[in-house]
Scaffold this active site. Structure first.
Site, PDB file in Angstrom:
ATOM      1  N   CYS A  90     110.319  -2.818  88.563  1.00 13.30           N
ATOM      2  CA  CYS A  90     111.411  -3.591  87.964  1.00 13.30           C
ATOM      3  C   CYS A  90     111.142  -3.891  86.495  1.00 13.30           C
ATOM      4  O   CYS A  90     112.057  -3.854  85.660  1.00 13.30           O
ATOM      5  CB  CYS A  90     111.606  -4.900  88.721  1.00 13.30           C
ATOM      6  SG  CYS A  90     111.962  -4.691  90.467  1.00 13.30           S
ATOM      7  N   THR A  91     109.903  -4.197  86.173  1.00 16.35           N
ATOM      8  CA  THR A  91     109.541  -4.480  84.780  1.00 16.35           C
ATOM      9  C   THR A  91     109.819  -3.279  83.897  1.00 16.35           C
ATOM     10  O   THR A  91     110.361  -3.412  82.791  1.00 16.35           O
ATOM     11  CB  THR A  91     108.056  -4.887  84.703  1.00 16.35           C
ATOM     12  OG1 THR A  91     107.859  -6.072  85.485  1.00 16.35           O
ATOM     13  CG2 THR A  91     107.621  -5.152  83.271  1.00 16.35           C
TER      14      THR A  91
END
Length: 261
Positions: A90-91
């Protein structure tokens, strides 16, 4: 910053999908919100299809409270969800979208992310995203705080296991959903990835280009099409009408004609 940023490190667990137990503060917030949450049932869940009106909602975000339809305004909008904060895949995704934001801005496209945690958690996470994934760009779009799971429910951003826990007090991990929504608030494209698979931001941008060119020119786009390449004339358009509208075109089959726009 949040106190806990440890990831689950089991070799049999998909590390990108899950994070460590929430902090005491986030546990308290989750508990408060779940106490007032409604019962989620399949009968009450909207069925979103291409062409559906995007369900509206009000929510807290890292940029403050929003009404989703008001946020869309007269722009195209990409709504995309993430399994949890402080997770590795996600980052990278949120940072890649931030780096591409100028391209989306040129196309009148707004970005808005979602994770089923608090806005406070999201804001702490953003500093990590800027550190490692934006290639120097500022993170400059909102992330929805969906700790009560209402948006995840409205947009069916949940896998089978997540659905089983929708009415429990446990946190859920949303799948990687992507919704491209036009200025009329209609859903134009839907992509759904499992938690383990990172998205291709260039593909999302390519789809925006394809949708906008199709709307503006009345054409379709072939496989692997990129902006500037030949497009397809719909079979419903006669040769005479195609020549009047597009000028020169190539006929590969009676039903397959290409041209430039």
């Amino acid at each position: 910053m949040l106190a806990a940023r440890q990831f689950l490190r089991s070799s049999t667990t998909v590390a990108c999908a899950f994070k460590a137990a929430p902090t005491l503060r986030s546990q308290s917030l989750l508990s408060q919100r779940f106490q007032s949450s409604v019962k989620f049932t399949q009968e009450n869940q909207p069925r979103i299809r291409i062409g559906s009106l995007a369900p509206n909602f009000k929510a807290e975000t890292t940029s403050g409270a929003i009404d989703f339809h008001e946020y869309i305004g007269d722009s195209w909008t990409i709504l995309f969800s993430h399994p949890a904060d402080f997770t590795p895949v996600c980052t990278t995704e949120l940072g890649a979208f931030a780096a591409l934001k100028p391209e989306f801005d040129q196309r009148n496209v707004k970005l808005i992310g979602l994770s089923a945690e608090s806005a406070e958690s999201h804001k702490a996470w953003i500093s990590d995203i800027e550190d490692v994934s934006t290639h120097g760009a500022k993170f400059d779009y909102p992330i929805i705080a969906d700790i009560n799971k209402e948006v995840a429910f409205l947009y069916d951003m949940i896998d089978v296991e997540g659905w089983k826990n929708m009415n429990n007090k446990e946190p859920i991990f949303t799948v990687r959903s992507v919704f491209i929504i036009d200025p009329a608030k209609k859903v134009r494209l839907i992509m759904t990835y499992p938690a383990s698979t990172g998205r291709n931001t260039s593909e999302v941008l390519r789809c925006v280009d394809a949708l906008q060119v199709a709307d503006n020119k009345g054409i379709a786009t072939p496989v692997d099409w990129q902006l500037g390449q030949d497009v397809i004339i719909p079979p419903s358009v006669s040769d005479e009408a195609a020549k009047a509208k597009f000028g020169e075109f190539k006929t590969l089959k009676s039903y397959l004609r290409t041209t430039k726009v």
